[in-house]
Design a protein around this motif. Structure first.
Motif, PDB file in Angstrom:
ATOM      1  N   GLU A  12       5.433  55.020 -16.241  1.00  0.00           N
ATOM      2  CA  GLU A  12       5.760  54.976 -17.662  1.00  0.00           C
ATOM      3  C   GLU A  12       6.445  53.667 -18.038  1.00  0.00           C
ATOM      4  O   GLU A  12       6.337  53.173 -19.151  1.00  0.00           O
ATOM      5  CB  GLU A  12       6.662  56.165 -18.013  1.00  0.00           C
ATOM      6  N   ALA A  13       7.153  53.086 -17.068  1.00  0.00           N
ATOM      7  CA  ALA A  13       7.945  51.874 -17.329  1.00  0.00           C
ATOM      8  C   ALA A  13       7.086  50.743 -17.880  1.00  0.00           C
ATOM      9  O   ALA A  13       7.580  49.860 -18.568  1.00  0.00           O
ATOM     10  CB  ALA A  13       8.630  51.439 -16.051  1.00  0.00           C
ATOM     11  N   ARG A  14       5.789  50.762 -17.576  1.00  0.00           N
ATOM     12  CA  ARG A  14       4.950  49.637 -17.993  1.00  0.00           C
ATOM     13  C   ARG A  14       4.586  49.672 -19.475  1.00  0.00           C
ATOM     14  O   ARG A  14       4.016  48.729 -19.989  1.00  0.00           O
ATOM     15  CB  ARG A  14       3.687  49.611 -17.138  1.00  0.00           C
ATOM     16  N   LEU A  15       4.904  50.770 -20.149  1.00  0.00           N
ATOM     17  CA  LEU A  15       4.574  50.849 -21.570  1.00  0.00           C
ATOM     18  C   LEU A  15       5.690  50.232 -22.416  1.00  0.00           C
ATOM     19  O   LEU A  15       6.847  50.605 -22.274  1.00  0.00           O
ATOM     20  CB  LEU A  15       4.398  52.305 -22.005  1.00  0.00           C
ATOM     21  N   PRO A  16       5.343  49.305 -23.311  1.00  0.00           N
ATOM     22  CA  PRO A  16       6.372  48.756 -24.195  1.00  0.00           C
ATOM     23  C   PRO A  16       6.997  49.847 -25.066  1.00  0.00           C
ATOM     24  O   PRO A  16       6.332  50.846 -25.383  1.00  0.00           O
ATOM     25  CB  PRO A  16       5.588  47.755 -25.065  1.00  0.00           C
ATOM     26  N   ARG A  17       8.242  49.613 -25.460  1.00  0.00           N
ATOM     27  CA  ARG A  17       9.000  50.589 -26.262  1.00  0.00           C
ATOM     28  C   ARG A  17       8.246  51.015 -27.529  1.00  0.00           C
ATOM     29  O   ARG A  17       8.143  52.189 -27.859  1.00  0.00           O
ATOM     30  CB  ARG A  17      10.343  49.939 -26.645  1.00  0.00           C
ATOM     31  N   GLU A  18       7.681  50.018 -28.236  1.00  0.00           N
ATOM     32  CA  GLU A  18       7.006  50.353 -29.500  1.00  0.00           C
ATOM     33  C   GLU A  18       5.810  51.284 -29.277  1.00  0.00           C
ATOM     34  O   GLU A  18       5.486  52.107 -30.131  1.00  0.00           O
ATOM     35  CB  GLU A  18       6.567  49.086 -30.250  1.00  0.00           C
ATOM     36  N   VAL A  19       5.191  51.166 -28.105  1.00  0.00           N
ATOM     37  CA  VAL A  19       4.035  52.022 -27.805  1.00  0.00           C
ATOM     38  C   VAL A  19       4.510  53.444 -27.544  1.00  0.00           C
ATOM     39  O   VAL A  19       3.939  54.414 -28.058  1.00  0.00           O
ATOM     40  CB  VAL A  19       3.244  51.481 -26.590  1.00  0.00           C
ATOM     41  N   LYS A  20       5.587  53.556 -26.764  1.00  0.00           N
ATOM     42  CA  LYS A  20       6.142  54.899 -26.501  1.00  0.00           C
ATOM     43  C   LYS A  20       6.554  55.568 -27.808  1.00  0.00           C
ATOM     44  O   LYS A  20       6.286  56.761 -28.018  1.00  0.00           O
ATOM     45  CB  LYS A  20       7.355  54.791 -25.570  1.00  0.00           C
ATOM     46  N   GLN A  98     -20.040  56.244 -32.942  1.00  0.00           N
ATOM     47  CA  GLN A  98     -20.607  55.631 -31.734  1.00  0.00           C
ATOM     48  C   GLN A  98     -19.643  55.636 -30.553  1.00  0.00           C
ATOM     49  O   GLN A  98     -20.033  55.502 -29.425  1.00  0.00           O
ATOM     50  CB  GLN A  98     -21.013  54.189 -32.025  1.00  0.00           C
ATOM     51  N   GLY A  99     -18.364  55.710 -30.817  1.00  0.00           N
ATOM     52  CA  GLY A  99     -17.406  55.623 -29.704  1.00  0.00           C
ATOM     53  C   GLY A  99     -16.155  56.402 -30.043  1.00  0.00           C
ATOM     54  O   GLY A  99     -16.160  57.222 -30.959  1.00  0.00           O
ATOM     55  N   PRO A 100     -15.063  56.162 -29.323  1.00  0.00           N
ATOM     56  CA  PRO A 100     -13.825  56.902 -29.594  1.00  0.00           C
ATOM     57  C   PRO A 100     -13.236  56.525 -30.957  1.00  0.00           C
ATOM     58  O   PRO A 100     -13.479  55.426 -31.462  1.00  0.00           O
ATOM     59  CB  PRO A 100     -12.895  56.467 -28.460  1.00  0.00           C
ATOM     60  N   ARG A 101     -12.465  57.434 -31.542  1.00  0.00           N
ATOM     61  CA  ARG A 101     -11.790  57.145 -32.808  1.00  0.00           C
ATOM     62  C   ARG A 101     -10.551  56.295 -32.563  1.00  0.00           C
ATOM     63  O   ARG A 101      -9.895  56.427 -31.533  1.00  0.00           O
ATOM     64  CB  ARG A 101     -11.376  58.447 -33.502  1.00  0.00           C
ATOM     65  N   LEU A 102     -10.235  55.446 -33.529  1.00  0.00           N
ATOM     66  CA  LEU A 102      -9.016  54.642 -33.470  1.00  0.00           C
ATOM     67  C   LEU A 102      -7.891  55.482 -34.062  1.00  0.00           C
ATOM     68  O   LEU A 102      -7.988  55.953 -35.188  1.00  0.00           O
ATOM     69  CB  LEU A 102      -9.219  53.366 -34.295  1.00  0.00           C
ATOM     70  N   LEU A 103      -6.824  55.713 -33.285  1.00  0.00           N
ATOM     71  CA  LEU A 103      -5.722  56.568 -33.753  1.00  0.00           C
ATOM     72  C   LEU A 103      -4.564  55.743 -34.318  1.00  0.00           C
ATOM     73  O   LEU A 103      -4.006  56.078 -35.352  1.00  0.00           O
ATOM     74  CB  LEU A 103      -5.230  57.472 -32.610  1.00  0.00           C
ATOM     75  N   ARG A 104      -4.168  54.685 -33.634  1.00  0.00           N
ATOM     76  CA  ARG A 104      -3.070  53.815 -34.102  1.00  0.00           C
ATOM     77  C   ARG A 104      -3.302  52.404 -33.585  1.00  0.00           C
ATOM     78  O   ARG A 104      -3.871  52.227 -32.517  1.00  0.00           O
ATOM     79  CB  ARG A 104      -1.714  54.276 -33.528  1.00  0.00           C
ATOM     80  N   ARG A 105      -2.762  51.421 -34.315  1.00  0.00           N
ATOM     81  CA  ARG A 105      -2.749  50.050 -33.801  1.00  0.00           C
ATOM     82  C   ARG A 105      -1.305  49.623 -33.621  1.00  0.00           C
ATOM     83  O   ARG A 105      -0.440  50.046 -34.384  1.00  0.00           O
ATOM     84  CB  ARG A 105      -3.409  49.106 -34.805  1.00  0.00           C
ATOM     85  N   PHE A 106      -1.021  48.812 -32.630  1.00  0.00           N
ATOM     86  CA  PHE A 106       0.284  48.179 -32.511  1.00  0.00           C
ATOM     87  C   PHE A 106       0.060  46.699 -32.212  1.00  0.00           C
ATOM     88  O   PHE A 106      -1.096  46.266 -32.095  1.00  0.00           O
ATOM     89  CB  PHE A 106       1.187  48.872 -31.477  1.00  0.00           C
ATOM     90  N   ARG A 107       1.130  45.937 -32.127  1.00  0.00           N
ATOM     91  CA  ARG A 107       1.032  44.475 -32.093  1.00  0.00           C
ATOM     92  C   ARG A 107       0.018  43.955 -31.079  1.00  0.00           C
ATOM     93  O   ARG A 107      -0.811  43.132 -31.396  1.00  0.00           O
ATOM     94  CB  ARG A 107       2.426  43.885 -31.810  1.00  0.00           C
TER      95      ARG A 107
END
Length: 345
Positions: A12-20, A98-107
């Protein structure tokens, strides 16, 4: 080269704070998630441009856990493609089912729908039933009417990448890779391969097994990861797919290509017939033969493209992969096959 999936450990440590934070706020809106903070992070192995993670949460019922996919964009890879173009393509694809849905964008990444299907393995590409599904799906992909200019991107992109490879490579290496002569090779290929009859379509340009998902239940395939997608000759896209049959990115030596696995004549013809047939009109034999010839010649463009890509990746990509050795093999194959496919020019 996109993502092939193999589960490794929980980091989990590899995920940036904003993503969590984004993940937790998303999960808090779902009724069946017990605790939005109790997310499990599973890095997926085999991606060569981005870092990819499967995220899951335990749910209240007996049903399966809630899952999403997080994609963190690789550093320095903007030399290869325009990220905004790629996101536009992704949004267009998800709108058109055609593919997966986009749920959120971050930087520097995004959260995508998790497709409940398995990623293909190298051997799946040889399965006639799966290969036929890929051929049909690829034809649909090629006929997508993407916004933007419908011009061939291959040659400009190759020249741009070659410039970057020359800029990054020390002199000795540039010599070993014969980078000085590649400018002329690109021009030769462009002249020889740009025939009037060729079809231009919206191409994936990186159709390796890790970018294809297979749903065992519905027996359907989904093409994912559109970083390199652009308009191009469809023969190039098919040629690239055939070249990928020589690769297996899940061995001890993922960078090693085994060209004895390149599909034989019967296998190629079977794929091309299904591809052409899927328009609902039986192709003439001459049409199949013409496409077969064009595809073979375009394998040269595939070798050049990924050879130069490997040289650049050695300097801009932090993923554990022997890019230089991979580049060497692709360029060796280019020089080996060129006399046979183009004559001695």
């Amino acid at each position: 080269m996109g993502a092939a999936t193999n589960v490794v450990d929980n980091k989990e440590a590899r995920l940036p704070r904003e993503v969590k934070d984004a993940l937790q706020s998303m999960a808090s809106e779902w009724d069946d998630v017990v605790d939005s903070k109790a997310l499990q992070v599973i890095p997926l192995k085999g991606a060569m441009t981005n870092e990819v993670f499967q995220i899951k949460w335990p749910t209240r019922g007996d049903n399966v856990s809630q899952k999403v996919l997080v994609r963190i964009y690789g550093e320095g890879v903007d030399v290869f493609f325009d990220r905004e173009d790629e996101i536009r393509t992704f949004e267009f694809m998800s709108k058109h089912g055609q593919g997966p849905r986009l749920l959120r964008r971050f930087r520097n990444g995004r959260i995508e729908e998790f497709i409940r299907a398995r990623t293909l393995s190298a051997s799946d590409l040889r399965d006639p039933a799966i290969s036929a599904l890929i051929a049909t799906r690829l034809r649909e992909f090629h006929e997508l009417d993407m916004p933007g200019p419908k011009k061939v991107w291959l040659w400009d992109r190759l020249r741009k990448w070659l410039k970057a490879a020359k800029r990054l490579s020390p002199l000795e290496e540039a010599k070993a890779f014969r980078l000085e002569s590649l400018e002329e090779e690109i021009s030769i290929l462009e002249k020889k391969l740009s025939a009037r009859h060729q079809r231009i379509g919206f191409c994936h340009n990186d159709l390796q097994y890790g970018n294809i998902m297979f749903d065992e239940g519905t027996k359907s395939v989904t093409i994912i990861d559109y970083e390199y997608a652009s308009y191009n000759p469809v023969a190039f896209d098919i040629a690239n797919h055939f070249c990928e049959m020589a690769a297996d990115y899940h061995t001890e030596t993922p960078h090693v290509m085994d060209y004895s696995k390149y599909p034989g004549l019967e296998e190629r013809l079977r794929f091309l017939r299904v591809y052409l047939n899927s328009s609902g009109k039986k192709p003439r034999d001459s049409e199949v033969q013409q496409l077969l010839q064009d595809v073979e010649k375009y394998t040269l463009a595939s070798h050049l493209t990924w050879g130069v890509w490997g040289i650049i990746s050695e300097y801009v990509n932090e993923i554990d992969f022997d890019y230089k050795e991979y580049a060497k093999q692709r360029l060796q194959q280019y020089w080996k096959r060129k006399p046979e496919l183009l004559g001695s020019s």
